[in-house]
Design a protein around this motif. Structure first.
Motif, PDB file in Angstrom:
ATOM      1  N   ALA A  33      34.724  43.297  29.647  1.00 23.87           N
ATOM      2  CA  ALA A  33      34.915  43.656  31.048  1.00 23.87           C
ATOM      3  C   ALA A  33      34.380  45.042  31.359  1.00 23.87           C
ATOM      4  O   ALA A  33      33.914  45.310  32.475  1.00 23.87           O
ATOM      5  CB  ALA A  33      36.404  43.575  31.412  1.00 23.87           C
ATOM      6  N   ALA A  34      34.439  45.945  30.380  1.00 17.68           N
ATOM      7  CA  ALA A  34      33.976  47.311  30.602  1.00 17.68           C
ATOM      8  C   ALA A  34      32.497  47.355  30.978  1.00 17.68           C
ATOM      9  O   ALA A  34      32.039  48.308  31.614  1.00 17.68           O
ATOM     10  CB  ALA A  34      34.229  48.154  29.353  1.00 17.68           C
ATOM     11  N   GLU A  35      31.751  46.326  30.603  1.00 15.79           N
ATOM     12  CA  GLU A  35      30.317  46.259  30.896  1.00 15.79           C
ATOM     13  C   GLU A  35      30.027  45.586  32.235  1.00 15.79           C
ATOM     14  O   GLU A  35      28.888  45.602  32.701  1.00 15.79           O
ATOM     15  CB  GLU A  35      29.602  45.481  29.789  1.00 15.79           C
ATOM     16  CG  GLU A  35      29.844  46.025  28.394  1.00 15.79           C
ATOM     17  CD  GLU A  35      29.455  45.013  27.324  1.00 15.79           C
ATOM     18  OE1 GLU A  35      28.868  43.967  27.671  1.00 15.79           O
ATOM     19  OE2 GLU A  35      29.739  45.283  26.145  1.00 15.79           O
ATOM     20  N   ARG A  36      31.047  44.955  32.860  1.00 15.08           N
ATOM     21  CA  ARG A  36      30.800  44.135  34.058  1.00 15.08           C
ATOM     22  C   ARG A  36      31.867  44.377  35.114  1.00 15.08           C
ATOM     23  O   ARG A  36      32.355  43.438  35.733  1.00 15.08           O
ATOM     24  CB  ARG A  36      30.810  42.650  33.663  1.00 15.08           C
ATOM     25  CG  ARG A  36      29.757  42.195  32.677  1.00 15.08           C
ATOM     26  CD  ARG A  36      28.395  41.963  33.303  1.00 15.08           C
ATOM     27  NE  ARG A  36      28.445  41.139  34.505  1.00 15.08           N
ATOM     28  CZ  ARG A  36      28.515  39.805  34.525  1.00 15.08           C
ATOM     29  NH1 ARG A  36      28.582  39.134  33.378  1.00 15.08           N
ATOM     30  NH2 ARG A  36      28.523  39.154  35.675  1.00 15.08           N
ATOM     31  N   LEU A  37      32.219  45.614  35.373  1.00 16.46           N
ATOM     32  CA  LEU A  37      33.336  45.908  36.271  1.00 16.46           C
ATOM     33  C   LEU A  37      33.095  45.429  37.697  1.00 16.46           C
ATOM     34  O   LEU A  37      34.042  45.161  38.436  1.00 16.46           O
ATOM     35  CB  LEU A  37      33.642  47.406  36.268  1.00 16.46           C
ATOM     36  CG  LEU A  37      34.347  47.927  35.015  1.00 16.46           C
ATOM     37  CD1 LEU A  37      34.394  49.451  35.026  1.00 16.46           C
ATOM     38  CD2 LEU A  37      35.757  47.352  34.909  1.00 16.46           C
ATOM     39  N   GLY A  38      31.862  45.296  38.102  1.00 21.58           N
ATOM     40  CA  GLY A  38      31.564  44.870  39.464  1.00 21.58           C
ATOM     41  C   GLY A  38      31.492  43.372  39.656  1.00 21.58           C
ATOM     42  O   GLY A  38      31.323  42.897  40.789  1.00 21.58           O
ATOM     43  N   ALA A  39      31.646  42.595  38.577  1.00 21.06           N
ATOM     44  CA  ALA A  39      31.521  41.137  38.692  1.00 21.06           C
ATOM     45  C   ALA A  39      32.704  40.552  39.447  1.00 21.06           C
ATOM     46  O   ALA A  39      33.839  41.015  39.303  1.00 21.06           O
ATOM     47  CB  ALA A  39      31.422  40.516  37.295  1.00 21.06           C
ATOM     48  N   PRO A  40      32.469  39.512  40.263  1.00 19.60           N
ATOM     49  CA  PRO A  40      33.591  38.864  40.967  1.00 19.60           C
ATOM     50  C   PRO A  40      34.438  38.048  40.006  1.00 19.60           C
ATOM     51  O   PRO A  40      33.964  37.600  38.958  1.00 19.60           O
ATOM     52  CB  PRO A  40      32.887  37.953  41.980  1.00 19.60           C
ATOM     53  CG  PRO A  40      31.550  37.668  41.378  1.00 19.60           C
ATOM     54  CD  PRO A  40      31.180  38.899  40.588  1.00 19.60           C
ATOM     55  N   VAL A  41      35.704  37.865  40.367  1.00 22.14           N
ATOM     56  CA  VAL A  41      36.627  37.014  39.611  1.00 22.14           C
ATOM     57  C   VAL A  41      37.265  36.024  40.587  1.00 22.14           C
ATOM     58  O   VAL A  41      37.161  36.187  41.803  1.00 22.14           O
ATOM     59  CB  VAL A  41      37.708  37.847  38.878  1.00 22.14           C
ATOM     60  CG1 VAL A  41      37.097  38.722  37.791  1.00 22.14           C
ATOM     61  CG2 VAL A  41      38.523  38.678  39.859  1.00 22.14           C
ATOM     62  N   THR A  47      37.150  42.052  42.084  1.00 21.29           N
ATOM     63  CA  THR A  47      36.158  42.179  41.024  1.00 21.29           C
ATOM     64  C   THR A  47      36.879  42.332  39.689  1.00 21.29           C
ATOM     65  O   THR A  47      38.111  42.453  39.635  1.00 21.29           O
ATOM     66  CB  THR A  47      35.275  43.416  41.251  1.00 21.29           C
ATOM     67  OG1 THR A  47      36.123  44.582  41.184  1.00 21.29           O
ATOM     68  CG2 THR A  47      34.564  43.352  42.603  1.00 21.29           C
ATOM     69  N   VAL A  48      36.105  42.361  38.625  1.00 15.78           N
ATOM     70  CA  VAL A  48      36.675  42.626  37.304  1.00 15.78           C
ATOM     71  C   VAL A  48      37.437  43.949  37.321  1.00 15.78           C
ATOM     72  O   VAL A  48      38.522  44.063  36.736  1.00 15.78           O
ATOM     73  CB  VAL A  48      35.567  42.627  36.231  1.00 15.78           C
ATOM     74  CG1 VAL A  48      36.082  43.185  34.904  1.00 15.78           C
ATOM     75  CG2 VAL A  48      35.009  41.216  36.031  1.00 15.78           C
ATOM     76  N   ARG A  49      36.907  44.964  38.009  1.00 17.18           N
ATOM     77  CA  ARG A  49      37.598  46.254  38.093  1.00 17.18           C
ATOM     78  C   ARG A  49      38.982  46.097  38.728  1.00 17.18           C
ATOM     79  O   ARG A  49      39.970  46.624  38.231  1.00 17.18           O
ATOM     80  CB  ARG A  49      36.772  47.269  38.894  1.00 17.18           C
ATOM     81  CG  ARG A  49      37.465  48.625  39.060  1.00 17.18           C
ATOM     82  CD  ARG A  49      36.689  49.545  39.977  1.00 17.18           C
ATOM     83  NE  ARG A  49      35.373  49.863  39.454  1.00 17.18           N
ATOM     84  CZ  ARG A  49      35.132  50.823  38.556  1.00 17.18           C
ATOM     85  NH1 ARG A  49      36.138  51.555  38.083  1.00 17.18           N
ATOM     86  NH2 ARG A  49      33.910  51.047  38.137  1.00 17.18           N
TER      87      ARG A  49
END
Length: 196
Positions: A33-41, A47-49
C-alpha cells in the motif's frame, strides 16, 4: 444508563481463534500500500491512503477496547514510517483479541459500553474486509481458508445488519453458489466484482 443496557444485541460467538488467521494477509498488503496510496479502494470515494489512515485510527482503539482501556481516536496520517506504526498496532490488536478473556463481559469503544464479543467480532470484520479492500485497490490476490471464511460469513451476517448505512452498505446480491469470500464481502455491502 449505558448503551448496552438500552439496546438488545445478538449473542455474538467468541472467535479468538480466528484473529491471527484473519490478520494474516495484512503485513504484505500494507507494505504494498505504501507504493500505491492514491489508488482507489471499494469504500466509496476512498483511496488506499484513506483506508490506511482509517486503520491507523481505529486499530489502537480496538486494541485498547480489548484491554478495557480504549484511547480516544486520533487523526494519524500515512506519513513517515506509518507502515511500521500500523504493523505494530495491528500486532498488538491481534495479540489482545486472540486471548479468549478479551471476548468476555462488556467493554467500551469511545463512550459506548458494548458486549466484548461484539467488539471482537468488529475486529474480525475489519481485518477481513479491509484486507479485501486493499487487495482490490492494489490488484493483489487475497485468500483465507474456507473454514475461516465460513465462520466469517456467520459473523458478518450478525454484524452487518447493525451497521447498515454507516459501517456497511446494503447487501449485494450474489448467486447461491458464489465463492465464500464473495459472500462475505457481499453481506458487508461490497460488490465482489469491484475493480478500480
Amino acid at each position: 444508563m449505558s448503551l448496552a443496557s438500552c439496546l438488545v444485541f445478538p449473542d455474538f460467538t467468541p472467535r479468538p481463534h480466528l484473529v491471527v488467521a484473519a490478520a494474516a494477509p495484512h503485513e504484505k498488503l500494507v507494505a504494498r500500500a505504501a507504493e500505491r496510496l492514491g489508488a482507489p479502494v471499494p469504500c466509496e470515494e476512498w483511496t488506499v491512503r484513506d483506508l490506511a489512515e482509517h486503520m491507523m485510527t481505529w486499530t489502537p482503539v480496538l486494541a485498547g477496547s480489548g484491554r478495557r482501556t480504549p484511547p480516544a481516536a486520533g487523526t494519524p496520517k500515512a506519513e513517515g514510517d506509518w507502515v511500521a506504526t500500523l504493523d505494530a498496532g495491528r500486532d498488538d490488536m491481534v495479540a489482545v483479541w486472540s486471548d479468549p478473556s478479551a471476548w468476555e463481559g462488556t467493554t467500551t469503544m469511545t463512550a459506548s459500553e458494548l458486549p466484548a464479543s461484539m467488539v471482537g467480532t468488529m475486529v474480525l470484520c475489519e481485518l477481513v474486509l479491509h484486507a479485501w479492500d486493499l487487495s482490490r485497490g492494489l490488484g493483489e490476490k487475497v485468500t483465507w481458508d474456507d473454514a475461516v471464511l465460513a465462520e466469517m460469513l456467520e459473523a458478518m451476517q450478525q454484524m452487518a445488519p447493525l451497521g447498515r448505512g454507516s459501517a456497511f452498505g446494503d447487501e449485494v446480491p450474489v448467486p447461491d453458489d458464489a465463492a465464500l469470500l464473495d459472500r462475505v464481502v457481499a453481506v458487508a455491502g461490497r460488490d465482489p466484482a469491484w475493480r478500480p
